[in-house]
Scaffold this motif. Structure first.
Motif, PDB file in Angstrom:
ATOM      1  N   ALA A   1       0.383  -1.849  11.115  1.00 10.93           N
ATOM      2  CA  ALA A   1      -1.685  -2.573   9.893  1.00 10.93           C
ATOM      3  C   ALA A   1      -2.580  -2.343  10.611  1.00 10.93           C
ATOM      4  O   ALA A   1      -2.901  -2.229  11.790  1.00 10.93           O
ATOM      5  CB  ALA A   1      -0.685  -3.837  10.852  1.00 10.93           C
ATOM      6  N   ASN A   2      -3.330  -2.891   9.365  1.00 10.04           N
ATOM      7  CA  ASN A   2      -4.947  -2.862   9.277  1.00 10.04           C
ATOM      8  C   ASN A   2      -5.163  -0.868  10.283  1.00 10.04           C
ATOM      9  O   ASN A   2      -6.096  -1.163  11.504  1.00 10.04           O
ATOM     10  CB  ASN A   2      -4.844  -3.617  10.749  1.00 10.04           C
ATOM     11  CG  ASN A   2      -4.833  -5.386  10.487  1.00 10.04           C
ATOM     12  OD1 ASN A   2      -4.873  -5.146   9.069  1.00 10.04           O
ATOM     13  ND2 ASN A   2      -4.399  -6.103  11.400  1.00 10.04           N
TER      14      ASN A   2
ATOM     15  N   ARG B   1      -2.918   6.799   7.317  1.00 14.53           N
ATOM     16  CA  ARG B   1      -3.124   5.358   7.125  1.00 14.53           C
ATOM     17  C   ARG B   1      -4.329   4.805   8.503  1.00 14.53           C
ATOM     18  O   ARG B   1      -5.038   4.513   8.911  1.00 14.53           O
ATOM     19  CB  ARG B   1      -2.490   4.797   7.110  1.00 14.53           C
ATOM     20  CG  ARG B   1      -2.651   2.917   7.619  1.00 14.53           C
ATOM     21  CD  ARG B   1      -1.313   2.643   6.978  1.00 14.53           C
ATOM     22  NE  ARG B   1      -0.871   1.766   5.675  1.00 14.53           N
ATOM     23  CZ  ARG B   1      -0.202   0.835   4.944  1.00 14.53           C
ATOM     24  NH1 ARG B   1       0.444   0.568   6.514  1.00 14.53           N
ATOM     25  NH2 ARG B   1       0.168   0.554   4.131  1.00 14.53           N
TER      26      ARG B   1
END
Length: 125
Positions: free
Chosen positions: A63-64, A29
């Motif tokens: 996140a993101n 990620r």
């Protein structure tokens, strides 16, 4: 890939993240090597705890495609106050009706990061 809340043989957790990532998932990620993820954990830029024998990181903290901006500072403040990783995780996800989103972790992702840092710093005194 996120997993539902895994269980552990330790005391039952009444609050906490709903989605977890394994370290290889975090590496993917964040577009990092797994060794860089381990370094971020050692440097208190990320928090990882064992669930079902596997180190995991709450999905909403990455996140993101990035680590929440103020998370490393909060983790260092909590460590300075004597919190281990499990206690820091409990603090981050403890329900607090005075915060937008209901927990320090959720508020940290919003515009209340300064307030969360202030509260974490106050724990040391």
């Amino acid at each position: 890939m996120t997993d539902s809340v895994p269980t552990d043989n330790a005391a039952p957790q009444t609050t906490g993240p709903t989605d977890w990532l394994t370290l290889p998932d975090v590496a993917e990620r964040l577009d990092l090597t797994i060794s860089k993820v381990h370094q971020k954990i050692r440097d208190r830029e990320l928090i990882a705890v064992r669930r079902d024998g596997v180190r995991r990181i709450p999905a909403d903290l990455v996140a993101n495609g990035t680590v929440l901006k103020h998370l490393p500072g909060v983790l260092n403040l909590l460590a300075d106050a004597g919190y281990d990783d499990e206690a820091a995780l409990r603090w981050l996800y403890e329900p607090d009706p005075t915060l937008p989103g209901g927990t320090p972790a959720t508020a940290l992702a919003g515009d209340q990061a300064r307030e969360i840092k202030r509260r974490a710093q106050a724990l040391g005194f």
